[in-house]
Scaffold this motif. Sequence first.
Motif, PDB file in Angstrom:
ATOM      1  N   LEU A 130       2.615  26.573  20.566  1.00 45.11           N
ATOM      2  CA  LEU A 130       2.223  27.322  19.374  1.00 45.11           C
ATOM      3  C   LEU A 130       0.776  27.045  18.984  1.00 45.11           C
ATOM      4  N   ALA A 131       0.367  25.800  19.081  1.00 45.59           N
ATOM      5  CA  ALA A 131      -1.021  25.457  18.757  1.00 45.59           C
ATOM      6  C   ALA A 131      -1.985  26.108  19.735  1.00 45.59           C
ATOM      7  N   TRP A 132      -1.592  26.192  20.989  1.00 43.30           N
ATOM      8  CA  TRP A 132      -2.443  26.847  21.992  1.00 43.30           C
ATOM      9  C   TRP A 132      -2.544  28.341  21.711  1.00 43.30           C
ATOM     10  N   ALA A 133      -1.423  28.965  21.321  1.00 48.43           N
ATOM     11  CA  ALA A 133      -1.402  30.410  21.089  1.00 48.43           C
ATOM     12  C   ALA A 133      -1.976  30.793  19.720  1.00 48.43           C
ATOM     13  N   GLN A 134      -1.746  29.977  18.697  1.00 49.56           N
ATOM     14  CA  GLN A 134      -2.112  30.348  17.331  1.00 49.56           C
ATOM     15  C   GLN A 134      -3.296  29.576  16.762  1.00 49.56           C
ATOM     16  N   GLY A 135      -3.680  28.503  17.401  1.00 47.75           N
ATOM     17  CA  GLY A 135      -4.716  27.652  16.834  1.00 47.75           C
ATOM     18  C   GLY A 135      -4.079  26.499  16.074  1.00 47.75           C
ATOM     19  N   LEU A 174      -2.142  24.135  13.678  1.00 47.55           N
ATOM     20  CA  LEU A 174      -0.933  24.384  12.900  1.00 47.55           C
ATOM     21  C   LEU A 174      -0.925  23.511  11.647  1.00 47.55           C
ATOM     22  N   THR A 221       4.460  23.826   9.320  1.00 46.59           N
ATOM     23  CA  THR A 221       4.838  24.577  10.521  1.00 46.59           C
ATOM     24  C   THR A 221       5.381  23.640  11.585  1.00 46.59           C
TER      25      THR A 221
END
Length: 93
Positions: A43-48, A50, A54
């Motif tokens: 998620l951090a890779w995809a969204q930046g 966190l 979250t």
Amino acid sequence: MHEKRTGLDDPAQAAHAWRRFRGIMAWMILVGAICSAGAIVALAWAQGPLRLVTMAAVIGGVGGSIVMAGALMGLVFLSSGTGHDEDVERFDG
């Protein structure tokens, strides 16, 4: 006349069964932690970056689901492996 104890009524067998259950739970907690960490990284890779809430939600959702599944699976193994399932069919009244 004493009836021979079986299943979870036998202290030695119950101790073995609960030790096995705790072992299953330890492994499932480890799997849940690894999967939660993997989900957070993805998620951090995809969204930046966190937020903390979250990450807590991911740990609760992913990790909690895996640990709950492990607990239920472990209880099924405990119940079946000790003969507790068969004891339910026995009617004493």
